[in-house]
Design an enzyme around this catalytic site. Structure first.
Site, mmCIF file in Angstrom:
data_model
loop_
_atom_site.group_PDB
_atom_site.id
_atom_site.type_symbol
_atom_site.label_atom_id
_atom_site.label_comp_id
_atom_site.label_asym_id
_atom_site.label_seq_id
_atom_site.Cartn_x
_atom_site.Cartn_y
_atom_site.Cartn_z
ATOM 1 N N PHE A 1 0.835 -1.212 0.000
ATOM 2 C CA PHE A 1 0.000 0.000 0.000
ATOM 3 C C PHE A 1 0.868 1.260 0.000
ATOM 4 C CE2 PHE A 1 -2.896 -2.824 2.735
ATOM 5 C CZ PHE A 1 -3.534 -3.360 1.629
ATOM 6 N N GLU B 1 0.852 14.393 10.194
ATOM 7 C CA GLU B 1 0.270 13.627 9.093
ATOM 8 C C GLU B 1 -1.244 13.503 9.238
ATOM 9 O OE1 GLU B 1 4.214 10.853 8.868
ATOM 10 O OE2 GLU B 1 2.283 9.829 8.905
ATOM 11 N N GLN C 1 -37.467 21.875 0.513
ATOM 12 C CA GLN C 1 -37.091 21.999 1.919
ATOM 13 C C GLN C 1 -36.300 20.805 2.439
ATOM 14 O OE1 GLN C 1 -39.920 21.757 5.137
ATOM 15 N NE2 GLN C 1 -39.144 23.615 6.090
ATOM 16 N N GLY D 1 -28.979 10.584 -10.838
ATOM 17 C CA GLY D 1 -28.216 9.704 -11.727
ATOM 18 C C GLY D 1 -26.862 10.296 -12.117
HETATM 19 C C1 FAD Z 1 -4.380 3.822 -0.896
HETATM 20 C C2 FAD Z 1 -3.503 3.547 0.279
HETATM 21 C C3 FAD Z 1 -2.335 4.256 0.437
HETATM 22 C C4 FAD Z 1 -1.485 3.986 1.507
HETATM 23 N N1 FAD Z 1 -0.271 4.609 1.605
HETATM 24 C C5 FAD Z 1 0.646 4.176 2.518
HETATM 25 C C6 FAD Z 1 1.972 4.670 2.508
HETATM 26 O O1 FAD Z 1 2.323 5.524 1.683
HETATM 27 N N2 FAD Z 1 2.850 4.153 3.391
HETATM 28 C C7 FAD Z 1 2.487 3.216 4.295
HETATM 29 O O2 FAD Z 1 3.328 2.791 5.061
HETATM 30 N N3 FAD Z 1 1.216 2.731 4.352
HETATM 31 C C8 FAD Z 1 0.302 3.184 3.462
HETATM 32 N N4 FAD Z 1 -0.982 2.669 3.482
HETATM 33 C C9 FAD Z 1 -1.309 1.616 4.420
HETATM 34 C C10 FAD Z 1 -2.272 2.044 5.527
HETATM 35 O O3 FAD Z 1 -1.606 2.844 6.461
HETATM 36 C C11 FAD Z 1 -2.859 0.766 6.122
HETATM 37 O O4 FAD Z 1 -3.738 0.227 5.177
HETATM 38 C C12 FAD Z 1 -3.621 0.982 7.399
HETATM 39 O O5 FAD Z 1 -2.732 1.379 8.398
HETATM 40 C C13 FAD Z 1 -4.361 -0.269 7.843
HETATM 41 O O6 FAD Z 1 -3.541 -1.390 7.825
HETATM 42 P P1 FAD Z 1 -4.060 -2.738 7.132
HETATM 43 O O7 FAD Z 1 -4.545 -2.372 5.807
HETATM 44 O O8 FAD Z 1 -2.995 -3.749 7.230
HETATM 45 O O9 FAD Z 1 -5.298 -3.156 8.004
HETATM 46 P P2 FAD Z 1 -5.296 -4.116 9.279
HETATM 47 O O10 FAD Z 1 -4.248 -3.646 10.193
HETATM 48 O O11 FAD Z 1 -5.255 -5.511 8.815
HETATM 49 O O12 FAD Z 1 -6.736 -3.794 9.882
HETATM 50 C C14 FAD Z 1 -7.921 -4.381 9.365
HETATM 51 C C15 FAD Z 1 -9.114 -3.849 10.134
HETATM 52 O O13 FAD Z 1 -9.004 -4.208 11.493
HETATM 53 C C16 FAD Z 1 -9.080 -3.082 12.327
HETATM 54 N N5 FAD Z 1 -8.236 -3.288 13.486
HETATM 55 C C17 FAD Z 1 -6.933 -3.608 13.491
HETATM 56 N N6 FAD Z 1 -6.509 -3.714 14.750
HETATM 57 C C18 FAD Z 1 -7.557 -3.471 15.557
HETATM 58 C C19 FAD Z 1 -7.738 -3.435 16.975
HETATM 59 N N7 FAD Z 1 -6.749 -3.653 17.809
HETATM 60 N N8 FAD Z 1 -8.963 -3.145 17.451
HETATM 61 C C20 FAD Z 1 -9.975 -2.900 16.624
HETATM 62 N N9 FAD Z 1 -9.859 -2.922 15.293
HETATM 63 C C21 FAD Z 1 -8.647 -3.199 14.769
HETATM 64 C C22 FAD Z 1 -8.604 -1.963 11.437
HETATM 65 O O14 FAD Z 1 -9.087 -0.726 11.893
HETATM 66 C C23 FAD Z 1 -9.198 -2.344 10.125
HETATM 67 O O15 FAD Z 1 -10.542 -1.953 10.096
HETATM 68 C C24 FAD Z 1 -1.849 3.009 2.451
HETATM 69 C C25 FAD Z 1 -3.073 2.342 2.316
HETATM 70 C C26 FAD Z 1 -3.891 2.599 1.248
HETATM 71 C C27 FAD Z 1 -5.154 1.824 1.118
HETATM 72 C C1 FAD Z 2 -38.817 24.863 28.661
HETATM 73 C C2 FAD Z 2 -39.038 25.952 27.660
HETATM 74 C C3 FAD Z 2 -38.628 27.235 27.936
HETATM 75 C C4 FAD Z 2 -38.876 28.265 27.029
HETATM 76 N N1 FAD Z 2 -38.535 29.541 27.364
HETATM 77 C C5 FAD Z 2 -38.986 30.556 26.579
HETATM 78 C C6 FAD Z 2 -38.854 31.897 27.000
HETATM 79 O O1 FAD Z 2 -38.300 32.182 28.060
HETATM 80 N N2 FAD Z 2 -39.362 32.875 26.216
HETATM 81 C C7 FAD Z 2 -39.986 32.599 25.044
HETATM 82 O O2 FAD Z 2 -40.420 33.519 24.382
HETATM 83 N N3 FAD Z 2 -40.117 31.325 24.600
HETATM 84 C C8 FAD Z 2 -39.654 30.304 25.360
HETATM 85 N N4 FAD Z 2 -39.816 29.011 24.927
HETATM 86 C C9 FAD Z 2 -40.541 28.749 23.695
HETATM 87 C C10 FAD Z 2 -39.664 28.213 22.563
HETATM 88 O O3 FAD Z 2 -38.893 29.243 22.040
HETATM 89 C C11 FAD Z 2 -40.612 27.568 21.541
HETATM 90 O O4 FAD Z 2 -41.100 26.399 22.109
HETATM 91 C C12 FAD Z 2 -39.961 27.247 20.250
HETATM 92 O O5 FAD Z 2 -39.593 28.407 19.588
HETATM 93 C C13 FAD Z 2 -40.889 26.423 19.344
HETATM 94 O O6 FAD Z 2 -42.143 26.984 19.239
HETATM 95 P P1 FAD Z 2 -43.436 26.071 19.418
HETATM 96 O O7 FAD Z 2 -43.248 25.333 20.668
HETATM 97 O O8 FAD Z 2 -44.615 26.920 19.281
HETATM 98 O O9 FAD Z 2 -43.360 25.041 18.230
HETATM 99 P P2 FAD Z 2 -44.003 25.212 16.789
HETATM 100 O O10 FAD Z 2 -43.601 26.517 16.260
HETATM 101 O O11 FAD Z 2 -45.419 24.864 16.860
HETATM 102 O O12 FAD Z 2 -43.218 24.075 16.001
HETATM 103 C C14 FAD Z 2 -43.613 22.699 16.091
HETATM 104 C C15 FAD Z 2 -42.646 21.876 15.259
HETATM 105 O O13 FAD Z 2 -42.728 22.257 13.894
HETATM 106 C C16 FAD Z 2 -41.485 22.627 13.401
HETATM 107 N N5 FAD Z 2 -41.630 23.684 12.424
HETATM 108 C C17 FAD Z 2 -42.234 24.848 12.612
HETATM 109 N N6 FAD Z 2 -42.210 25.582 11.492
HETATM 110 C C18 FAD Z 2 -41.536 24.836 10.573
HETATM 111 C C19 FAD Z 2 -41.157 25.047 9.213
HETATM 112 N N7 FAD Z 2 -41.430 26.165 8.572
HETATM 113 N N8 FAD Z 2 -40.499 24.065 8.586
HETATM 114 C C20 FAD Z 2 -40.187 22.925 9.225
HETATM 115 N N9 FAD Z 2 -40.512 22.681 10.501
HETATM 116 C C21 FAD Z 2 -41.174 23.633 11.162
HETATM 117 C C22 FAD Z 2 -40.702 23.031 14.619
HETATM 118 O O14 FAD Z 2 -39.321 22.935 14.413
HETATM 119 C C23 FAD Z 2 -41.205 22.058 15.647
HETATM 120 O O15 FAD Z 2 -40.503 20.857 15.495
HETATM 121 C C24 FAD Z 2 -39.510 27.987 25.810
HETATM 122 C C25 FAD Z 2 -39.876 26.674 25.515
HETATM 123 C C26 FAD Z 2 -39.660 25.666 26.416
HETATM 124 C C27 FAD Z 2 -40.102 24.288 26.071
#
Ligand code: FAD
Ligand code: FAD
Ligand code: FAD
Ligand code: FAD
Lengths: 388, 388, 388, 388
Positions: C158, C243, C280, C341
């Site tokens: 690698f 690195e 949206q 696509g």
């Molecule tokens: C395109 C490419 C370029 C590279 N360039 C360089 C380069 O220039 N020089 C260089 O020296 N190397 C290079 N590498 C090597 C790269 O650093 C190694 O591929 C990488 O360190 C992983 O080693 P491995 O492929 O032997 O995987 P392995 O060590 O066999 O690991 C296999 C899987 O097991 C997981 N795993 C391993 N040990 C544990 C653990 N203890 N606990 C949980 N999970 C574990 C790993 O995360 C991985 O998912 C390159 C690799 C690629 C693909």
């Molecule tokens: C514990 C607590 C403390 C608060 N303290 C204060 C305070 O001190 N002063 C104050 O003024 N207000 C306070 N609020 C009010 C808070 O700001 C409102 O609850 C919050 O702005 C949401 O308004 P709503 O509850 O009327 O929800 P709604 O406006 O009815 O929204 C309902 C859901 O619809 C979603 N939604 C709404 N419009 C759209 C949109 N156009 N597109 C996509 N999703 C949408 C919202 O994200 C939400 O998930 C507090 C609320 C709580 C729960």
């Protein structure tokens, strides 16, 4: 509705569920979000309606329906915009009850699963610990067998339903020296002496009670061991697929809810004399997000379909949670933006959604842990086959 | 510290400010965040320390320092992790006072600016309305001149310091038929009859009071007109550059705070027996985010440098806010993730940071509106030149 | 032009350089891209113009100018849209010559540096090997000292300028057992017996010759050792800052070129009766990209400024390459899209830009290796201080 | 293989296709990529194998198979890594032949469709024009009816198979004053006087001949009109769903190919003593990309499934192309990175893949136009129902 997976029956179920949620749940959500406590009566109503038994055996009061009913339940729970309420239900039905059903013996099923389906008892699942959630095998809580009891000591944290549930499904080390081969699962009654739970203050999921739980010499009868001793880790792993898939489904559902709400808002709000949905930048952003959601949703459905047929989908369920939770966070971030200042107000749904959604990439296995799992499956070709 | 822009004096100022904030402000933050009310005494202390007068004339008690002192004030305010407190200060100093200083006559400066610098009077700026914040020119509030008064009618919303401030800087249409050419700005005393303010419940900025404000036949003496009649829109637009730049600076500062906190956390938290900062995936992510922050920071500094020299930076300041607020949201999102479950807890700083930061792309001109402005400047080659 | 860093003299230099490139280089680019060979005459012209000596000492014919002249040279080379031509120049001036200048003795400077500045001799730097590029310390090529010669054996790959350069700066192990403490650097004449180079066929950088090089008992006089024996690794590391910064600068420059071209195109192309720059969605996308470029550019300039003053900027230069090369790839990807696509046609500039830009995150240290370095600096607080 | 959609027959077909491609096509690819000309014999072989007739009626030599056979053909064509060869086949089978089959009368089917299926005649589809590709309705080419001929004048561009095909399916305005209601489609023999084609030099798809074509008083018998006069626009729109879905499928297939190749490479390449697939940063990146691909793939399959059942999937097919082509570009960008320096070499597959893939978001409707369509469907609730 998507007729590739959903039948007429599914759609009717969805409709009646929506009505129920609107009438019985929605009016209470704001209160529960504020107090962090879900009123007890609603659990019973869910039980009465059969919602907890959707995919549990009829023998214990369940309906034994296919997984798409679960999908519907989860999706609709997201769409009432309380991640916390949905989480409470989910932790009960898919975290706690899954273990009761899969590993519990008949007595346990009668004592815990049946009343869970009925809505009389609520459960939680305690795996994560203060010292670590990702490393399940590293847990420190111990269960030492002494005569006919196990004595549990340790701490759990981030436990959903951890304060108010009636029973706790708890993972603990029975043979600590054996690592993930020494873990067992127990069902523990809330009122057992030595259990204390502290409620945590969270960014979101605020209707749900999340607890840090201390176990101080908690005595549990041996009969409360779920399945085999030392098999706990395998049990936990087996159930992850469904849990994660459900979290993926939740994610697409809340993203869809955000998108629907935002579009409605945008069609009504005017700035500079035009409604927001006429601005090309917003339109393109919107359909991009919508497509991201749709692609995840269809993926999730396909995994549900396969899981429902009995296929082994650990990989796919893991992808589902990983990708859907990130998608949801991004969609919700942008939908909030569409609302402007109103997006920032807690009186509008997006603020809570943003807070609730942020849990997605953390709970039930963080995104990093999911990537670890996928790495093992895809790169290391490990099979995460279910223990048999 | 970056010695390309900051002198020894700057650094000393930063040090003493940090000490002050740590001693006088930090202990109260959690309370203010909870109550949504900032204790009044702190305003006076800020005044006494001269912080409100940093870039205002000495004639009114200011210090007339260069803009990098403002940068330091803003950066350090972000680093005590209360977007709301920072916002309150900022709305006073950069929204309200900017108008007093730029357009107020001597009397107004004596009556409002001087006490604002001293910390005796607090201001707010009222532009946004319920019917629209983005479309400033579409505001509907009117001010009709009758003899020696203007009578203001209308509604404002989302007003920071809108409940507790002593005076309001208000935008209203004096010649509604002239669109954005018919808007004027007034300073209005809080106790003027006809003003009612309602506090809003927000995702973040919780220490700051944000209000919807109704003006019902509010009589304002003609002497309270700021600058020229019908010039209001131009004034508003002129000040946006600084306001947005400050919001960009805020953004890089809170991102830096999040990164510093996360790194500390990651060095202490262990999973699977290793500290988080040892996981390559987290390390690479971290330095990527850090680099994004650093690139924005240096960009922002360069814009401050140019604005300080008197250059015209509307485009750059708009980019600063657009890019830095998005960068901050992304950095904070990921830093929260580094904390796992703890990131989701309000007892840890990331949760609040996430909530506070989300305002960045909305307030003070949404990102979409900023893109509209940039489109006009960059694509349509419109000059957003300040009116002279 | 950005008057924060560029003086009138800089601007005049840029202007005359642009004229020169337009007149002397541009007319030949398409040919060189096709043949993969840069005509020899252009090297001499660059030498005559002084471009190779911009930041080299006057004693050897250089101009000893500040680094912003280098920036200008690099930026303008990107803007004639031949990554390959730019790479050839860059490999000569910043890879090969840097070593001659920093480590070469007087004789070497007279024999290689002076003619390099004059454009009479072209160099390349050979570090990467087929067995590895990231792991520099792991290289296998050896240089064994025998009397007054070193005998080099091994293979490099690698290598930019590897076929047509006149001399090769080669890294090889002189004490292989000492790892990165046993490496030395030599300058080797192309016509030394035993060197064979094979040209590689690449996605981009097609005007540049990249080679695989075999060293078969290549005898190099001891006088061709650069600097001290066994100090090679330190030398390589020292030069990386410059690195990489250069590669960052290249990246922002080609992004800017792409943006400028695209905007022009968009103002002329009509679809559905409107010019593209009126849509949206395209407007918002465009200003977003433009802002990304601008932010990187200003960052890069600030790093150049500090390096020019003699500051130690390894961290910043690494960030520069990391962020700017990615930004460039993204900007170019989207700018190509703006052309529809025509973006895909080689007769329009974006196609070549896309191909050329893709090297950014690979060559000279991959993005991953850069993240490794940044992790050590930022997270592990290692100082990458230059050996002194 | 995914057993949710693919039967044993599908799998056998895939296997034999793979064998065929490996034996008959692969050995020639590099030559065709270099010359930009596909040897004629291969078309005949494809015809003999029945590949052109997969989803065409048996009456004309087709096999009338379900759409998953088409998916298999497309996927496998991507995996021999010549976007250009795949495009040539695709333009013949899904652009040109679709019109012959849907709108041609019996004579046209006998004269053009049957020999197209047999591989004896190759077609192209000419819609885009130099003055605009997105705005199909704005085309300027005219066909004026004079006696029993139409006389075509105008220019087309970016036409795949535009140089070497035997016939051209051409859209032209028969009633220019009626906008998109005045367009008709003709099949035109290559040797008709007045047609000249110029080959274009492209970033990728280099094995395929893309032409700018001039029509200078080209006389076409009225019998060569496809379908009804002035119905051309509707025909074009009707076929877009399949065309775009196919382009989505192509995208996931080439991404999968890139991922498979990269993983193989990473398991073999070592740096710092470890194979690349052991580095966590690379592992996490890899599984993230893999999951993106998998999610798109499952989405695409679900759309194929529904289209195959006759459902109306314009929205889903549009999403498929929009999201999958972007995903493919990103996956390929990163896979190239995994190869380090070798990724950048044309002797390794990623370089060509990157070049070829970049066409995805441009050809067959740019991503922006797809967003316009989705906006109309999702936001404006317009139905894009097929004309009936
Ligand atoms: C395109 C490419 C370029 C590279 N360039 C360089 C380069 O220039 N020089 C260089 O020296 N190397 C290079 N590498 C090597 C790269 O650093 C190694 O591929 C990488 O360190 C992983 O080693 P491995 O492929 O032997 O995987 P392995 O060590 O066999 O690991 C296999 C899987 O097991 C997981 N795993 C391993 N040990 C544990 C653990 N203890 N606990 C949980 N999970 C574990 C790993 O995360 C991985 O998912 C390159 C690799 C690629 C693909
Ligand atoms: C514990 C607590 C403390 C608060 N303290 C204060 C305070 O001190 N002063 C104050 O003024 N207000 C306070 N609020 C009010 C808070 O700001 C409102 O609850 C919050 O702005 C949401 O308004 P709503 O509850 O009327 O929800 P709604 O406006 O009815 O929204 C309902 C859901 O619809 C979603 N939604 C709404 N419009 C759209 C949109 N156009 N597109 C996509 N999703 C949408 C919202 O994200 C939400 O998930 C507090 C609320 C709580 C729960
Ligand atoms: C609201 C909430 C509810 C919850 N409910 C329950 C429940 O009901 N029952 C239950 O048992 N648990 C529950 N959890 C806990 C949840 O499962 C954990 O928070 C999660 O598993 C992460 O564990 P942690 O918080 O200890 O993070 P840690 O494990 O400390 O992780 C911190 C960060 O490090 C990363 N990380 C960790 N290990 C690695 C690695 N090897 N490589 C790379 N990155 C790594 C993580 O991804 C994360 O970003 C809940 C959590 C929350 C926040
Ligand atoms: C290799 C190759 C093969 C091809 N093969 C064929 C073929 O066989 N037959 C054929 O008929 N055509 C073919 N095409 C043409 C292809 O369909 C067009 O390139 C494509 O439709 C875009 O048209 P355009 O190139 O004229 O771009 P334009 O229409 O000029 O668009 C330019 C840019 O503006 C955007 N844009 C346009 N209108 C809007 C709008 N209203 N809002 C927002 N953005 C907008 C576009 O998305 C694009 O980014 C081929 C193209 C290529 C490159």
């Amino acid at each position: 509705m998507n007729n590739m997976y959903f039948t007429e029956e599914h759609n009717l179920f969805r409709k009646s569920l929506q009505d129920f949620l609107k009438k019985e749940v929605l009016p209470h959500i704001d209160k529960w979000e504020k107090t962090g406590t879900i009123d007890r009566f609603i659990w019973k109503k869910f039980g009465d309606m059969g919602f907890f038994g959707i995919n549990y055996p009829e023998a214990y009061g369940g309906l034994n329906l296919d997984l798409f009913y679960t999908v519907i339940l989860q999706e609709e729970l997201q769409k009432i915009n309380s991640g916390g309420f949905a989480a409470a239900i989910w932790a009960h039905v898919y975290l706690a009850m899954t273990h009761l059903n899969a590993e519990g013996d008949e007595a346990i099923k009668q004592n815990y699963l049946a009343p869970s389906i009925a809505g009389d008892k609520i459960g939680c699942l305690c795996i994560s610990e203060p010292s670590g959630g990702s490393d399940v095998a590293g847990m420190r809580t111990t269960a030492v067998k002494i005569d006919d009891h196990y004595v549990i000591n340790g701490a759990k944290t981030f436990i959903t339903n951890g304060v108010y549930s009636d029973y706790l499904v708890v993972a603990a080390k029975t043979s600590p020296e054996q690592g993930n081969k020494g873990m067992s699962i127990f069902v523990v009654d809330r009122d057992t002496p030595g259990i204390t739970a502290t409620k945590l203050d969270k960014l979101g999921w605020r209707a749900s009670d999340t607890a840090e739980i201390a176990f101080d010499n908690v005595k549990v009868p041996v009969t409360n061991l779920l399945g085999q001793e030392n098999e706990g880790f395998a049990y936990i792993m087996q159930h992850f697929a469904l849990e994660r898939l459900v979290m993926g489904v939740n994610a697409h559902a809340r993203a869809e809810y955000a998108l629907d709400y935002a579009l409605q808002y945008m069609s009504e709000r005017k700035t500079f004399g035009k409604s927001l949905d006429m601005y090309q930048a917003l339109r393109h952003k919107y359909v991009d997000l919508y497509s991201d959601m749709e692609v995840c949703k269809q993926f999730n459905y396909s995994v549900v379909f396969r899981l429902n047929k009995g296929e082994y989908v650990v990989k796919e369920a893991t992808m589902s949670k990983l990708k859907s939770t990130k998608m949801a966070d991004e969609v919700i971030y942008e939908c909030l933006q569409f609302l402007g200042g109103y997006g920032y107000m807690e009186d509008y749904p997006l603020a809570r959604l943003l807070r609730d959604s942020r849990l997605g990439p953390i709970g039930g296995g963080t995104s990093e842990i999911l990537r670890e799992i996928l790495s093992k499956i895809i790169i290391d070709k490990k099979s995460y086959k279910p223990a048999t």
